[in-house]
Design a protein around this motif. Structure first.
Motif, PDB file in Angstrom:
ATOM      1  N   LEU A 158       5.950  -7.724  -9.127  1.00 46.87           N
ATOM      2  CA  LEU A 158       5.529  -9.109  -8.900  1.00 46.87           C
ATOM      3  C   LEU A 158       4.111  -9.240  -8.362  1.00 46.87           C
ATOM      4  O   LEU A 158       3.449 -10.256  -8.572  1.00 46.87           O
ATOM      5  N   GLY A 159       3.622  -8.228  -7.662  1.00 42.96           N
ATOM      6  CA  GLY A 159       2.360  -8.363  -6.964  1.00 42.96           C
ATOM      7  C   GLY A 159       1.132  -8.206  -7.836  1.00 42.96           C
ATOM      8  O   GLY A 159       1.125  -7.425  -8.788  1.00 42.96           O
ATOM      9  N   ASP A 160       0.096  -8.968  -7.484  1.00 47.44           N
ATOM     10  CA  ASP A 160      -1.231  -8.771  -8.067  1.00 47.44           C
ATOM     11  C   ASP A 160      -2.092  -7.901  -7.155  1.00 47.44           C
ATOM     12  O   ASP A 160      -2.948  -7.155  -7.622  1.00 47.44           O
ATOM     13  N   ILE A 161      -1.860  -8.022  -5.848  1.00 51.57           N
ATOM     14  CA  ILE A 161      -2.611  -7.277  -4.836  1.00 51.57           C
ATOM     15  C   ILE A 161      -1.608  -6.715  -3.838  1.00 51.57           C
ATOM     16  O   ILE A 161      -0.704  -7.427  -3.382  1.00 51.57           O
ATOM     17  N   PHE A 162      -1.751  -5.448  -3.490  1.00 55.05           N
ATOM     18  CA  PHE A 162      -0.864  -4.795  -2.519  1.00 55.05           C
ATOM     19  C   PHE A 162      -1.708  -4.296  -1.354  1.00 55.05           C
ATOM     20  O   PHE A 162      -2.740  -3.654  -1.558  1.00 55.05           O
ATOM     21  N   VAL A 163      -1.266  -4.588  -0.140  1.00 52.14           N
ATOM     22  CA  VAL A 163      -1.974  -4.154   1.067  1.00 52.14           C
ATOM     23  C   VAL A 163      -0.976  -3.496   2.008  1.00 52.14           C
ATOM     24  O   VAL A 163       0.038  -4.102   2.363  1.00 52.14           O
ATOM     25  N   THR A 164      -1.257  -2.271   2.418  1.00 50.22           N
ATOM     26  CA  THR A 164      -0.399  -1.580   3.384  1.00 50.22           C
ATOM     27  C   THR A 164      -0.994  -1.708   4.782  1.00 50.22           C
ATOM     28  O   THR A 164      -2.196  -1.547   4.971  1.00 50.22           O
TER      29      THR A 164
ATOM     30  N   HIS B  61      -4.891   2.974   9.528  1.00 48.22           N
ATOM     31  CA  HIS B  61      -5.983   3.843   9.953  1.00 48.22           C
ATOM     32  C   HIS B  61      -6.155   5.062   9.053  1.00 48.22           C
ATOM     33  O   HIS B  61      -7.273   5.419   8.690  1.00 48.22           O
ATOM     34  N   PHE B  62      -5.048   5.726   8.689  1.00 50.94           N
ATOM     35  CA  PHE B  62      -5.139   6.944   7.884  1.00 50.94           C
ATOM     36  C   PHE B  62      -4.858   6.646   6.408  1.00 50.94           C
ATOM     37  O   PHE B  62      -4.126   5.705   6.069  1.00 50.94           O
ATOM     38  N   ASP B  63      -5.417   7.483   5.538  1.00 59.02           N
ATOM     39  CA  ASP B  63      -5.296   7.277   4.087  1.00 59.02           C
ATOM     40  C   ASP B  63      -4.018   7.916   3.545  1.00 59.02           C
ATOM     41  O   ASP B  63      -4.050   8.678   2.574  1.00 59.02           O
ATOM     42  N   VAL B  64      -2.892   7.599   4.168  1.00 59.37           N
ATOM     43  CA  VAL B  64      -1.609   8.186   3.769  1.00 59.37           C
ATOM     44  C   VAL B  64      -0.593   7.131   3.342  1.00 59.37           C
ATOM     45  O   VAL B  64       0.479   7.471   2.844  1.00 59.37           O
ATOM     46  N   GLU B  65      -0.915   5.866   3.535  1.00 60.79           N
ATOM     47  CA  GLU B  65       0.074   4.817   3.270  1.00 60.79           C
ATOM     48  C   GLU B  65       0.287   4.609   1.771  1.00 60.79           C
ATOM     49  O   GLU B  65       1.400   4.362   1.318  1.00 60.79           O
ATOM     50  N   ILE B  66      -0.793   4.689   1.018  1.00 63.95           N
ATOM     51  CA  ILE B  66      -0.705   4.711  -0.446  1.00 63.95           C
ATOM     52  C   ILE B  66      -0.732   6.175  -0.867  1.00 63.95           C
ATOM     53  O   ILE B  66      -1.625   6.921  -0.468  1.00 63.95           O
ATOM     54  N   ASP B  67       0.238   6.593  -1.663  1.00 63.74           N
ATOM     55  CA  ASP B  67       0.326   8.000  -2.078  1.00 63.74           C
ATOM     56  C   ASP B  67      -0.720   8.286  -3.150  1.00 63.74           C
ATOM     57  O   ASP B  67      -0.433   8.293  -4.344  1.00 63.74           O
ATOM     58  N   VAL B  68      -1.959   8.503  -2.692  1.00 61.32           N
ATOM     59  CA  VAL B  68      -3.067   8.710  -3.627  1.00 61.32           C
ATOM     60  C   VAL B  68      -2.880  10.000  -4.418  1.00 61.32           C
ATOM     61  O   VAL B  68      -3.161  10.055  -5.623  1.00 61.32           O
TER      62      VAL B  68
ATOM     63  N   ARG C 232     -16.351   0.008  -9.948  1.00 61.11           N
ATOM     64  CA  ARG C 232     -17.243  -0.702  -9.032  1.00 61.11           C
ATOM     65  C   ARG C 232     -17.331   0.124  -7.761  1.00 61.11           C
ATOM     66  O   ARG C 232     -16.531   1.036  -7.557  1.00 61.11           O
ATOM     67  N   GLU C 233     -18.282  -0.182  -6.915  1.00 59.68           N
ATOM     68  CA  GLU C 233     -18.326   0.491  -5.623  1.00 59.68           C
ATOM     69  C   GLU C 233     -17.021   0.227  -4.873  1.00 59.68           C
ATOM     70  O   GLU C 233     -16.552  -0.914  -4.785  1.00 59.68           O
ATOM     71  N   HIS C 234     -16.406   1.284  -4.408  1.00 56.62           N
ATOM     72  CA  HIS C 234     -15.145   1.223  -3.655  1.00 56.62           C
ATOM     73  C   HIS C 234     -13.958   0.763  -4.514  1.00 56.62           C
ATOM     74  O   HIS C 234     -12.960   0.276  -3.986  1.00 56.62           O
ATOM     75  N   LEU C 235     -14.049   0.930  -5.820  1.00 61.66           N
ATOM     76  CA  LEU C 235     -12.939   0.527  -6.693  1.00 61.66           C
ATOM     77  C   LEU C 235     -12.794   1.532  -7.832  1.00 61.66           C
ATOM     78  O   LEU C 235     -13.707   1.706  -8.632  1.00 61.66           O
ATOM     79  N   SER C 236     -11.630   2.182  -7.893  1.00 66.73           N
ATOM     80  CA  SER C 236     -11.356   3.180  -8.931  1.00 66.73           C
ATOM     81  C   SER C 236     -10.174   2.761  -9.782  1.00 66.73           C
ATOM     82  O   SER C 236      -9.156   2.294  -9.265  1.00 66.73           O
ATOM     83  N   GLU C 237     -10.309   2.955 -11.094  1.00 68.99           N
ATOM     84  CA  GLU C 237      -9.247   2.627 -12.052  1.00 68.99           C
ATOM     85  C   GLU C 237      -8.429   3.874 -12.350  1.00 68.99           C
ATOM     86  O   GLU C 237      -8.978   4.953 -12.585  1.00 68.99           O
ATOM     87  N   TYR C 238      -7.117   3.737 -12.345  1.00 68.97           N
ATOM     88  CA  TYR C 238      -6.204   4.822 -12.703  1.00 68.97           C
ATOM     89  C   TYR C 238      -5.354   4.378 -13.882  1.00 68.97           C
ATOM     90  O   TYR C 238      -4.609   3.397 -13.794  1.00 68.97           O
TER      91      TYR C 238
ATOM     92  N   ALA D  89     -11.334   1.626  -1.982  1.00 70.61           N
ATOM     93  CA  ALA D  89     -11.819   2.411  -0.844  1.00 70.61           C
ATOM     94  C   ALA D  89     -11.142   3.768  -0.723  1.00 70.61           C
ATOM     95  O   ALA D  89     -10.953   4.263   0.392  1.00 70.61           O
ATOM     96  N   GLN D  90     -10.754   4.354  -1.858  1.00 72.03           N
ATOM     97  CA  GLN D  90     -10.116   5.673  -1.886  1.00 72.03           C
ATOM     98  C   GLN D  90      -8.814   5.706  -1.084  1.00 72.03           C
ATOM     99  O   GLN D  90      -8.346   6.760  -0.669  1.00 72.03           O
ATOM    100  N   GLY D  91      -8.239   4.532  -0.849  1.00 77.08           N
ATOM    101  CA  GLY D  91      -7.011   4.467  -0.060  1.00 77.08           C
ATOM    102  C   GLY D  91      -7.258   4.497   1.429  1.00 77.08           C
ATOM    103  O   GLY D  91      -6.312   4.557   2.220  1.00 77.08           O
ATOM    104  N   ARG D  92      -8.522   4.446   1.821  1.00 80.84           N
ATOM    105  CA  ARG D  92      -8.844   4.409   3.250  1.00 80.84           C
ATOM    106  C   ARG D  92      -8.890   2.968   3.747  1.00 80.84           C
ATOM    107  O   ARG D  92      -8.691   2.032   2.976  1.00 80.84           O
ATOM    108  N   LEU D  93      -9.166   2.812   5.008  1.00 80.54           N
ATOM    109  CA  LEU D  93      -9.120   1.526   5.687  1.00 80.54           C
ATOM    110  C   LEU D  93     -10.107   0.548   5.037  1.00 80.54           C
ATOM    111  O   LEU D  93     -11.306   0.615   5.272  1.00 80.54           O
ATOM    112  N   VAL D  94      -9.579  -0.366   4.231  1.00 86.07           N
ATOM    113  CA  VAL D  94     -10.423  -1.157   3.340  1.00 86.07           C
ATOM    114  C   VAL D  94     -11.391  -2.065   4.087  1.00 86.07           C
ATOM    115  O   VAL D  94     -12.523  -2.273   3.661  1.00 86.07           O
ATOM    116  N   GLY D  95     -10.974  -2.611   5.225  1.00 88.42           N
ATOM    117  CA  GLY D  95     -11.857  -3.504   5.978  1.00 88.42           C
ATOM    118  C   GLY D  95     -13.011  -2.798   6.641  1.00 88.42           C
ATOM    119  O   GLY D  95     -14.045  -3.407   6.934  1.00 88.42           O
ATOM    120  N   GLN D  96     -12.866  -1.501   6.881  1.00 87.27           N
ATOM    121  CA  GLN D  96     -13.941  -0.712   7.468  1.00 87.27           C
ATOM    122  C   GLN D  96     -14.845  -0.117   6.400  1.00 87.27           C
ATOM    123  O   GLN D  96     -16.045   0.042   6.616  1.00 87.27           O
TER     124      GLN D  96
END
Length: 417
Positions: free
Chosen positions: A259-265, A292-299, A313-319, A331-338
């Motif tokens: 259902l989601g268009d955007i997912f935020v952990t 804080h850590f890049d573990v919430e999304i299983d990159v 785009r900068e800070h945006l990767s397509e898979y 942001a490579q799955g890191r803290l997006v606001g930082q």
């Protein structure tokens, strides 16, 4: 001076941006004046592992004005601002950090910060605290401060295993931090990071928030304010019920994935969004992490199932996924606001960093009274920070009359009296 930064020539721009942040941090500036007068930290060494932003620079300036010698490393390789590093070095602070540094360099910089043989450590994520406990170094450390949820969890785990060597104050858990920085600051900078990285349109989009703690509440509130439909995923029954009462839909991640268009952990937990969820998502779904850590999304799991990967785009990767769809990782799955934005605004960090400054002063004076363990911020510190902020905003409070004080402490008054 010892340092390892990108380019000292960036210092002038760093000073300009730090000065702008300082204009919006009146509480910390008042504390800086007090510390400078008292020389509260003369002869003390402080090692810090923090997000190296303009707001952090204002905090360190306040401690330095009180006489502290400071060594700083990053708490996230992608949140470091190289111009701020240069300005801090020019001001006499040992800085070991560069934007985008690899893991070995990041770990080396932590060791370099600890080489100052600190009396106190200031941490954001507990990497500094853990490094101390994994080595014989740090014999002079008498106390520590932890800023964020994930770091407090790690410090409490050390304490539970009876391995924590010194008292640590959990700044993250105090009201003037999590009510404001986590809710309003993280809420704003997470949305800001998503918009900068993607230029997406939130109105009418479905945004899935994993975790309805203070950060999750703030993200949901900001997203709704911009017209998004919000779904919450939770493991805690009380928080899930609160989300329902706030008018939000609560689903499991398996139900929310299509259902989601955007997912935020925003959970502080590992493996929240996994390969089975990626494969169920819409073509074009956006994946962002605010923990804080890049573990919430299983990159790692995402890369394993992907048939192709490219930066769009900068800070945006397509898979590209084997089902022909694509998902986009911010942001490579890191803290997006930082990483993709500028962290929480100075006006709200004024509260969190004032807490840290006052807790530093408290710990260096009360160190011998505290056994190793994790402690709350003393309530009088929390109250003082709130009062100073209200004064800076020129907001006045009512006070109780003598009769009201008597009523408050009496058992005689009731229906008949």
């Amino acid at each position: 001076m010892s340092y390892d930064i990108r380019d000292l020539a960036l210092a002038q721009r760093g000073h300009q941006r730090i000065q702008w942040a300082s204009r919006h941090m009146p509480v910390l500036n008042q504390l800086k004046e007090e510390f400078a007068t008292e020389q509260a930290f003369r002869g003390k060494r402080i090692a810090a592992s923090l997000h190296i932003t303009t707001e952090t620079a204002v905090l360190l300036s306040a401690l330095q004005a009180g006489g502290a010698e400071i060594a700083l490393s990053a708490s996230n390789p992608l949140s470091t601002k190289d111009d701020v590093c240069a300005a801090l070095v020019e001001d006499g602070i040992h800085v070991y950090a560069q934007y985008g540094e690899d893991l070995p360099t990041y770990q080396c910089h932590i060791k370099q910060a600890l080489a100052i043989d600190p009396h106190l450590v200031m941490d954001d994520g507990a990497d500094l605290i853990i490094a101390l406990h994994n080595s014989p170094a740090g014999g002079s450390v008498v106390a520590g401060i932890e800023e964020t949820t994930s770091g407090v969890v790690r410090a409490r785990a050390l304490a539970a295993d009876k391995l924590l060597r010194f008292p640590v104050i959990a700044v993250n858990d105090t009201p003037t931090k999590h009510y404001f920085d986590n809710r309003y600051g993280t809420g704003q900078n997470t949305i800001d990071g998503i918009l900068r990285a993607t230029n997406t349109f939130l109105a009418g989009a479905t945004l899935v928030v994993a975790g309805y703690g203070w950060c999750g509440r703030g993200i949901a509130m900001r997203a709704r304010g911009m017209g998004a439909r919000v779904i919450v995923c939770e493991i805690n029954a009380i928080r899930a019920l609160e989300a329902v009462m706030d008018g939000l839909q609560v689903l499991s991640m398996a139900e929310a994935a299509p259902l989601g268009d955007i997912f935020v952990t925003a959970t502080g937990m590992a493996g929240v969004i996994r390969p089975e969820h990626f494969l169920a998502m819409k073509d074009g779904a956006l994946l962002a992490n605010s923990g804080h850590f890049d573990v919430e999304i299983d990159v790692a799991g995402l890369r394993q199932i992907a048939t192709g990967e490219q930066e769009v785009r900068e800070h945006l990767s397509e898979y590209q996924l084997p089902n022909g769809r694509a998902v986009y990782l911010l942001a490579q799955g890191r803290l997006v606001g930082q990483v993709a934005a500028e962290a929480s605004p100075a006006a709200v960090m004024d509260l969190s960093f004032a807490d840290q400054a006052l807790c530093t002063h408290y710990l260096l004076n009360a160190q011998h009274q505290l056994a190793p363990g994790v402690y709350d911020v003393p309530s009088d510190i929390d109250e003082r920070v709130a009062q100073l902020k209200l004064q800076a905003l020129d907001i006045k409070l009512d006070t109780l009359s003598p009769e009201q004080v008597a009523y408050q402490h009496s058992w005689q008054y009731g229906t008949e009296g």
